[in-house]
Write a protein that holds these residues in place. Structure first.
Motif: not given
Lengths: 134, 155, 88
Positions: A95-99, B82-88, C59-69
């Motif tokens: 929902t946060l994403t959708n908002i 910051l996301a890339l830093l965890g690539l280990r 856990y769902r960080g890629l979702d957040t990355l796409g949302e920021a994009t």
């Protein structure tokens, strides 16, 4: 007597699923604004209403009866019963994403409406010609 | 857009500092209480909306559009970095959590006290996302404020 | 044209309402394995008291990355639309 019982059961079904039905009502209102209104700003409002309907549906889908928020800071339940009494956290994250995405889409639509009004002097979708005539 | 009276201007300036502090609080405590980067960023952007409403056209010179867009881009870049830093281990790996370093204190299951020195990269990402959202919304409002919409805009 | 729109809206509403009434009783979700894992392990694995924040950023960080994009792209579009004055 039997028909009375049937009507009572139907009313109970509707009352129990009131959240889903209200979400559907919001989606239908938005769809009505999209299909039957010709003003561009009213159409943008319709899309925003559809987005809020989807938000309500997602939040209701993850609700548990008598649940608390999935945050452990000063929670009012014991840690052992957290699994069964906390509301599902994944629909809330979605929902946060959708908002945020609906906010971005609304900003872009309103900017387009402002630009179209500046170029043509009208907001009526039926009076607009092709886009390359702008 | 016309500016409003002197009372509104002074009140807006007085209310501005507590509101921005509240937004920063929501961002900084995103991993402990309800809230986070998006919500705090929207609160800070609403402070600037208050400024635009009170000051009208004068507020064009208060904020630098180029600086805001550079800050937004840098925030998004910092998130990816910051996301890339965890690539280990993997992309977006939370490498700071339970490490004992900054934000690295570990939390056992069921703890109800709030310690701010926890959660690894989550507070840093909250700060970056808050910066990005507040800058993005302020740029959108600033650009819409600059536009002229008159009756005879067309031909 | 208008009649077709009205018929479409009525059929759409019928299916939506049927789905809502047949979905499941409100307040008792059925598939909860993933969420129970998140609630149980969020504090141990990500050391965050807020489970939603740990899902959004870990856990769902890629979702957040796409949302920021998406937000970044929207701002770029607005800047592109308002980049100059009205052409003559």
């Amino acid at each position: 007597m039997l028909e009375n019982k049937k009507a009572l059961l139907f009313a109970l079904l509707i009352l129990q699923n009131a959240n889903f039905l209200v979400a559907i009502c919001l989606v239908l209102f938005g769809l009505y604004a999209l299909l039957f209104k010709k003003n561009l700003i009213k159409m943008a409002i319709g899309i925003a209403i559809i987005a809020s309907g989807i938000n309500l549906f997602l939040i209701s889908a993850g609700y548990r009866k008598g649940g608390v928020a999935p945050i452990f800071t000063e929670a009012t339940i014991k840690a052992s019963e957290a699994e069964t009494r906390m509301v599902l956290p994944t629909p809330q994250a979605l929902t946060l994403t959708n908002i945020v995405i609906s906010l971005a889409v609304t900003a872009l639509m309103l900017s387009l409406a402002i630009r179209i009004y500046q170029q043509t002097g009208t907001l009526d979708a039926t009076k607009l010609g092709r886009l390359d005539e702008l | 857009m016309r500016d409003m009276s002197k009372i509104v201007k002074i009140t807006a300036l007085v209310v501005l500092a507590p509101l921005i502090t509240f937004g920063l609080y929501i961002i900084a405590h995103g991993h402990l209480t309800p809230g986070g980067g998006f919500q705090g960023g929207v609160i800070i952007a609403s402070c600037f909306a208050l400024l635009f409403i009170a000051f009208g056209k004068q507020s064009k010179h208060m904020l630098n559009k180029e600086l805001l867009s550079v800050a937004e881009s840098l925030a998004l870049f910092g998130f990816v970095f910051l996301a890339l830093l965890g690539l280990r281990k993997s992309f977006l790996n939370n490498f700071l959590a339970n490490s004992g370093a900054m934000f690295g204190a570990s939390v056992p299951f069921g703890t109800k006290e709030a310690y701010i020195n926890t959660a690894g990269t989550i507070p840093l990402m909250n700060i970056l996302i808050g910066l990005e959202v507040s800058c993005a919304l302020t740029i959108i409002m600033l650009l819409m404020l600059n536009e002229k919409v008159s009756k005879h805009a067309g031909k | 044209m208008k009649a077709a729109k009205i018929i479409f809206v009525i059929i759409f509403a019928y299916f939506l309402i049927a789905c809502a009434l047949l979905l499941r009783p409100f307040g008792s979700p059925t598939e909860t394995t993933m969420d129970e894992y998140f609630i149980k392990n969020a504090q141990i694995e990500t050391a965050s008291n807020n489970v939603v924040a740990s899902i959004v950023f870990d856990y769902r960080g890629l979702d957040t990355l796409g949302e920021a994009t998406v937000l970044f792209a929207a701002v770029s579009g607005v800047i592109l639309l308002f980049r100059g004055g009205v052409p003559k």
